[in-house]
Design a protein around this motif. Structure first.
Motif, PDB file in Angstrom:
ATOM      1  N   ALA A 153      -6.856  -4.002  20.287  1.00 56.69           N
ATOM      2  CA  ALA A 153      -5.513  -4.114  20.614  1.00 56.69           C
ATOM      3  C   ALA A 153      -4.993  -5.287  20.496  1.00 56.69           C
ATOM      4  CB  ALA A 153      -5.262  -3.449  22.027  1.00 56.69           C
ATOM      5  N   MET A 154      -5.453  -6.457  21.247  1.00 53.83           N
ATOM      6  CA  MET A 154      -5.275  -7.807  21.439  1.00 53.83           C
ATOM      7  C   MET A 154      -5.291  -8.431  19.912  1.00 53.83           C
ATOM      8  SD  MET A 154      -3.940  -7.817  24.340  1.00 53.83           S
ATOM      9  CE  MET A 154      -3.688  -9.669  24.344  1.00 53.83           C
ATOM     10  N   ALA A 155      -5.966  -7.942  18.846  1.00 49.24           N
ATOM     11  CA  ALA A 155      -5.991  -8.453  17.501  1.00 49.24           C
ATOM     12  C   ALA A 155      -4.749  -8.196  16.835  1.00 49.24           C
ATOM     13  CB  ALA A 155      -7.146  -7.970  16.630  1.00 49.24           C
ATOM     14  N   LEU A 156      -3.934  -7.221  17.196  1.00 52.26           N
ATOM     15  CA  LEU A 156      -2.616  -6.965  16.676  1.00 52.26           C
ATOM     16  C   LEU A 156      -1.488  -8.022  16.999  1.00 52.26           C
ATOM     17  CD1 LEU A 156      -2.772  -3.094  17.634  1.00 52.26           C
ATOM     18  CD2 LEU A 156      -2.589  -4.148  15.274  1.00 52.26           C
ATOM     19  N   PRO A 157      -0.469  -8.191  16.083  1.00 51.41           N
ATOM     20  CA  PRO A 157       0.469  -9.257  16.184  1.00 51.41           C
ATOM     21  C   PRO A 157       1.321  -9.147  17.532  1.00 51.41           C
ATOM     22  CG  PRO A 157       0.466  -8.737  13.828  1.00 51.41           C
ATOM     23  CD  PRO A 157      -0.377  -7.545  14.871  1.00 51.41           C
TER      24      PRO A 157
ATOM     25  N   ALA B  40       4.599   2.050  15.439  1.00 51.47           N
ATOM     26  CA  ALA B  40       5.605   2.965  15.864  1.00 51.47           C
ATOM     27  C   ALA B  40       6.698   2.492  16.775  1.00 51.47           C
ATOM     28  CB  ALA B  40       4.931   4.098  16.476  1.00 51.47           C
ATOM     29  N   ILE B  41       6.195   1.199  17.547  1.00 48.23           N
ATOM     30  CA  ILE B  41       7.032   0.745  18.510  1.00 48.23           C
ATOM     31  C   ILE B  41       7.467  -1.054  18.255  1.00 48.23           C
ATOM     32  CG2 ILE B  41       6.428   2.117  20.368  1.00 48.23           C
ATOM     33  CD1 ILE B  41       5.197  -1.582  20.582  1.00 48.23           C
ATOM     34  N   ALA B  42       6.658  -1.440  16.942  1.00 45.31           N
ATOM     35  CA  ALA B  42       6.808  -2.935  16.827  1.00 45.31           C
ATOM     36  C   ALA B  42       8.230  -3.185  16.131  1.00 45.31           C
ATOM     37  CB  ALA B  42       6.039  -3.500  15.887  1.00 45.31           C
ATOM     38  N   PRO B  43       8.931  -4.209  16.475  1.00 43.44           N
ATOM     39  CA  PRO B  43      10.166  -4.771  15.686  1.00 43.44           C
ATOM     40  C   PRO B  43       9.746  -4.965  14.340  1.00 43.44           C
ATOM     41  CG  PRO B  43      10.079  -5.635  17.944  1.00 43.44           C
ATOM     42  CD  PRO B  43       8.633  -5.100  17.804  1.00 43.44           C
ATOM     43  N   ARG B  44      10.938  -4.465  13.510  1.00 44.77           N
ATOM     44  CA  ARG B  44      10.701  -4.931  11.927  1.00 44.77           C
ATOM     45  C   ARG B  44      10.159  -6.396  11.710  1.00 44.77           C
ATOM     46  NH1 ARG B  44      15.928  -2.311   9.226  1.00 44.77           N
ATOM     47  NH2 ARG B  44      15.678  -0.024   9.794  1.00 44.77           N
ATOM     48  N   ARG B  45      10.458  -7.190  12.573  1.00 44.85           N
ATOM     49  CA  ARG B  45      10.111  -8.604  12.226  1.00 44.85           C
ATOM     50  C   ARG B  45       8.526  -8.697  12.250  1.00 44.85           C
ATOM     51  NH1 ARG B  45       8.843 -11.240  16.701  1.00 44.85           N
ATOM     52  NH2 ARG B  45       9.757 -10.335  18.691  1.00 44.85           N
ATOM     53  N   LEU B  46       8.120  -7.872  13.319  1.00 47.04           N
ATOM     54  CA  LEU B  46       6.482  -7.827  13.570  1.00 47.04           C
ATOM     55  C   LEU B  46       5.789  -7.047  12.532  1.00 47.04           C
ATOM     56  CD1 LEU B  46       6.297  -8.004  17.350  1.00 47.04           C
ATOM     57  CD2 LEU B  46       5.806  -9.832  15.608  1.00 47.04           C
ATOM     58  N   ALA B  47       6.231  -5.790  12.292  1.00 49.51           N
ATOM     59  CA  ALA B  47       5.731  -4.953  11.378  1.00 49.51           C
ATOM     60  C   ALA B  47       5.724  -5.433   9.860  1.00 49.51           C
ATOM     61  CB  ALA B  47       6.704  -3.641  11.282  1.00 49.51           C
ATOM     62  N   ALA B  48       6.428  -6.375   9.419  1.00 50.12           N
ATOM     63  CA  ALA B  48       6.511  -7.096   8.332  1.00 50.12           C
ATOM     64  C   ALA B  48       5.118  -7.780   8.292  1.00 50.12           C
ATOM     65  CB  ALA B  48       7.803  -7.766   7.885  1.00 50.12           C
ATOM     66  N   MET B  49       4.470  -8.406   9.417  1.00 52.20           N
ATOM     67  CA  MET B  49       3.250  -9.284   9.428  1.00 52.20           C
ATOM     68  C   MET B  49       2.079  -8.196   9.029  1.00 52.20           C
ATOM     69  SD  MET B  49       4.059 -11.123  12.732  1.00 52.20           S
ATOM     70  CE  MET B  49       2.481 -12.128  12.594  1.00 52.20           C
ATOM     71  N   MET B  50       2.172  -6.808   8.971  1.00 47.60           N
ATOM     72  CA  MET B  50       0.802  -5.993   8.949  1.00 47.60           C
ATOM     73  C   MET B  50       1.116  -5.543   7.724  1.00 47.60           C
ATOM     74  SD  MET B  50      -0.799  -6.106  11.594  1.00 47.60           S
ATOM     75  CE  MET B  50      -1.669  -4.579  12.037  1.00 47.60           C
ATOM     76  N   ASP B  51      -0.007  -5.350   6.767  1.00 46.65           N
ATOM     77  CA  ASP B  51      -0.040  -4.713   5.623  1.00 46.65           C
ATOM     78  C   ASP B  51      -0.661  -3.147   5.817  1.00 46.65           C
ATOM     79  OD1 ASP B  51      -2.302  -5.293   2.763  1.00 46.65           O
ATOM     80  OD2 ASP B  51      -0.553  -3.919   3.020  1.00 46.65           O
ATOM     81  N   PHE B  52       0.246  -2.236   5.776  1.00 46.14           N
ATOM     82  CA  PHE B  52      -0.188  -1.003   5.822  1.00 46.14           C
ATOM     83  C   PHE B  52       0.005  -0.265   4.824  1.00 46.14           C
ATOM     84  CE2 PHE B  52       1.868  -2.217  10.086  1.00 46.14           C
ATOM     85  CZ  PHE B  52       1.115  -1.440  10.910  1.00 46.14           C
TER      86      PHE B  52
END
Length: 313
Positions: A205-209, A301-313
């Motif tokens: 969990a803590m590895a997530l942005p 599902a809960i991350a703001p868009r600015r953070l979600a953009a950091m993840m490669d889904f």
């Protein structure tokens, strides 16, 4: 008491450590049982001891077989007897990378030195020649790198004036017999330990942005910094006797489908609503890659868009 963890022991010789594990398994409250003793040497004395004690045995010489072929045959015997853990006890074979990978975190070994000192052979002579005050033994998880896996426990044994490799080895063997059974018991129990299970979730969990950990309702809770929560670890929540990961899902339909697909593993978490699911962690067979994916999905599902953009889904 829950069912005992089934363990296979691989040996190449007299099997003294195997015997120590076996007799420890017959003490009250020991969490494991030995279901198979296997060897690459049919003449190994440890096989005769296991047979006398009513333990199933398997032997296959390695001569003429590739490392992978021999490992596959040994592994087939281990699986046929239902073992979930492997203890190496004087097994004088270097295992193939594939075999080691398949038993990651569930195969352990004992080594007659205080690792990382003196991996390999002739450990006692090397400790004496170096002028060390102590030799000893180490139990560690098996990895592809010889004698370099995570340490589960160690015992130091004093090196006396005039010590020989043989006299030191004899005393270290006493320490090995004490240490190995304890470390094996701790290893097989950790898959149901709330502390260990929580730590496995925490590391993922803590590895997530921008993830942060708090305590909420008495549970470890993970969320985005100054934002919403995406996971909880419940331990005996409201007296349910279970350890579970709580993550977000799409809603009631998915919740119902998951529970119907596997009612032992999935359940409705009390007081969390239809957009959450609880996933049992204490069944002894967690797929941690799958758990990491559940966490990542819940985070998204809960991350703001600015953070979600950091993840490669």
């Amino acid at each position: 008491m829950p069912d005992k963890a089934k363990v296979a022991v691989l040996i190449s010789g007299s099997g003294t450590n195997m015997a120590a594990l076996l007799y420890a398994s017959r003490l009250p409250d020991c969490p494991y049982e030995i279901v198979l003793v296997a060897s690459n040497r049919p003449e190994a004395e440890g096989l005769r001891l296991a047979e006398a004690e009513g333990i199933a045995t398997f032997a296959l010489p390695h001569k003429g077989l590739s490392r992978e072929e021999h490992d596959a045959a040994m592994e087939a015997a281990v699986l046929a007897h239902g073992a979930r853990f492997i203890a190496l006890a004087g097994y004088m074979r270097i295992l193939s990378d594939g075999f080691v990978a398949r038993w990651q975190e569930r195969m352990l070994n004992i080594h007659p030195s205080l690792l990382p000192k003196y991996p390999g052979l002739h450990t006692h002579a090397r400790a004496i020649e170096a002028g060390d005050s102590h030799g000893g033994c180490t139990v560690h998880l098996v990895t592809a790198d010889l004698d370099e896996g995570p340490v589960l426990g160690q015992v130091a044994v004093a090196i006396r004036p005039g010590e020989t490799a043989e006299s030191l080895a004899a005393r270290v063997l006493f320490a090995e017999h004490q240490l190995y059974a304890r470390c094996l018991a701790e290893l097989v129990q950790r898959e149901t330990s709330p502390v260990w299970l929580t730590e496995q979730v925490r590391s993922r969990a803590m590895a997530l942005p921008a993830a942060e950990e708090t305590v909420s309702h008495g549970m470890a809770c993970f969320g985005v910094t100054k934002g919403k929560k995406f996971a909880w670890v419940s331990s005996d929540h409201h007296g349910d006797g279970r350890v579970a990961l709580l993550v977000k899902i799409s809603g009631a339909d998915e919740q119902e489908q998951l529970i119907e697909s596997d009612p032992v593993r999935f359940f409705r978490p009390a007081y969390f609503g239809a957009d959450w699911i609880a996933i049992r962690l204490d069944l002894g067979d967690v797929d941690w890659d799958d758990i990491a994916e559940w966490l990542r999905r819940s985070w998204s599902a809960i991350a703001p868009r600015r953070l979600a953009a950091m993840m490669d889904f």
